[in-house]
Design a protein around this motif. Structure first.
Motif, PDB file in Angstrom:
ATOM      1  N   ILE A 181       0.946  -1.422   0.058  1.00 36.59           N
ATOM      2  CA  ILE A 181      -0.045   0.018   0.238  1.00 36.59           C
ATOM      3  C   ILE A 181       0.877   1.280  -0.055  1.00 36.59           C
ATOM      4  N   ASN A 182       2.032   1.305   0.981  1.00 38.98           N
ATOM      5  CA  ASN A 182       2.678   2.345   0.870  1.00 38.98           C
ATOM      6  C   ASN A 182       3.587   2.470  -0.483  1.00 38.98           C
ATOM      7  N   ARG A 183       4.003   1.649  -1.150  1.00 35.06           N
ATOM      8  CA  ARG A 183       4.663   1.781  -2.495  1.00 35.06           C
ATOM      9  C   ARG A 183       3.685   2.280  -3.405  1.00 35.06           C
ATOM     10  N   THR A 219      -8.524   3.328  -8.074  1.00 30.70           N
ATOM     11  CA  THR A 219      -9.333   2.330  -7.523  1.00 30.70           C
ATOM     12  C   THR A 219      -8.716   0.908  -7.070  1.00 30.70           C
ATOM     13  N   HIS A 220      -7.735   0.388  -7.434  1.00 32.88           N
ATOM     14  CA  HIS A 220      -6.973  -0.904  -6.921  1.00 32.88           C
ATOM     15  C   HIS A 220      -6.388  -0.351  -5.668  1.00 32.88           C
ATOM     16  N   PHE A 221      -5.648   0.600  -5.697  1.00 34.89           N
ATOM     17  CA  PHE A 221      -5.173   1.172  -4.259  1.00 34.89           C
ATOM     18  C   PHE A 221      -6.290   1.317  -3.141  1.00 34.89           C
ATOM     19  N   GLU A 222      -7.329   1.863  -3.493  1.00 36.35           N
ATOM     20  CA  GLU A 222      -8.430   1.944  -2.411  1.00 36.35           C
ATOM     21  C   GLU A 222      -9.101   0.753  -1.858  1.00 36.35           C
ATOM     22  N   SER A 223      -8.984  -0.285  -2.998  1.00 38.54           N
ATOM     23  CA  SER A 223      -9.759  -1.366  -2.636  1.00 38.54           C
ATOM     24  C   SER A 223      -8.856  -2.519  -1.739  1.00 38.54           C
TER      25      SER A 223
END
Length: 180
Positions: free
Chosen positions: A61-63, A84-88
């Motif tokens: 998530i950090n990366r 969207t991928h990041f938030e899911s």
């Protein structure tokens, strides 16, 4: 009239694919104990593996958070999909599928940022975590017990032998002259 032996059609040795302490589960690990399909037969302590997976997810998530601004500039048409991928992604949820890489430039960018490596390492650890629990593949019973609750098993250790109560097969000797 013949004399023979009735055997279970399905017999399995339940072998550990991971190491750890055997915990209590839905079925007591004793010979003769019956179980239903889908019941949790063996549970191996997975706390440490769960924490390691959550730590790796946090790093992923950090990366992603670090490269989202670059994605917005270099690949503006793909930014929304990656956001969207990041938030899911959730620490307590299964890892969602990564958006498809459509161009060689995208592939190079995500490989150089080690996003691909992190993603597939996470998928591997997530799969490994599922191996700490073994559910019954059929209705049956425990035939023999090699390891009990509280014992520490290593990878490859036989834990129990189970057989199915559903299908049976009968074996008996037949004289060659009676085969027809």
């Amino acid at each position: 009239e013949v004399f023979g032996r009735v055997n279970a059609f399905h017999k399995l040795d339940v072998v550990s694919e991971v190491s750890g302490k055997i915990m209590s589960s839905e079925v007591i690990l004793k010979e003769g104990v019956k179980f239903r399909k889908g019941q949790r037969l063996v549970q191996i302590d997975d706390k440490e593996a769960g924490f390691a997976l959550n730590s790796r997810k946090s790093n992923y998530i950090n990366r992603l958070a670090q490269v989202l601004p670059d994605i917005k500039i270099d690949f503006p048409d793909r930014y929304k999909e990656w956001k969207t991928h990041f938030e899911s992604i959730g620490i307590d949820r299964a890892l969602p599928e990564m958006p498809e890489l459509r161009t060689p430039q995208e592939n190079t960018f995500f490989a150089s940022q080690n996003i691909l490596g992190e993603y597939y390492s996470l998928k591997s650890e997530q799969e490994r975590l599922s191996k700490y629990t073994y559910h019954a593949p059929f209705d049956g019973q425990i035939v023999s017990v090699m390891m009990e609750e509280g014992m520490v098993c290593s990878m490859g250790a036989r834990i129990i032998k189970i057989l199915s109560n559903e299908n049976k097969e009968v074996t008996f000797p037949v004289l060659k002259k009676e085969l027809n």
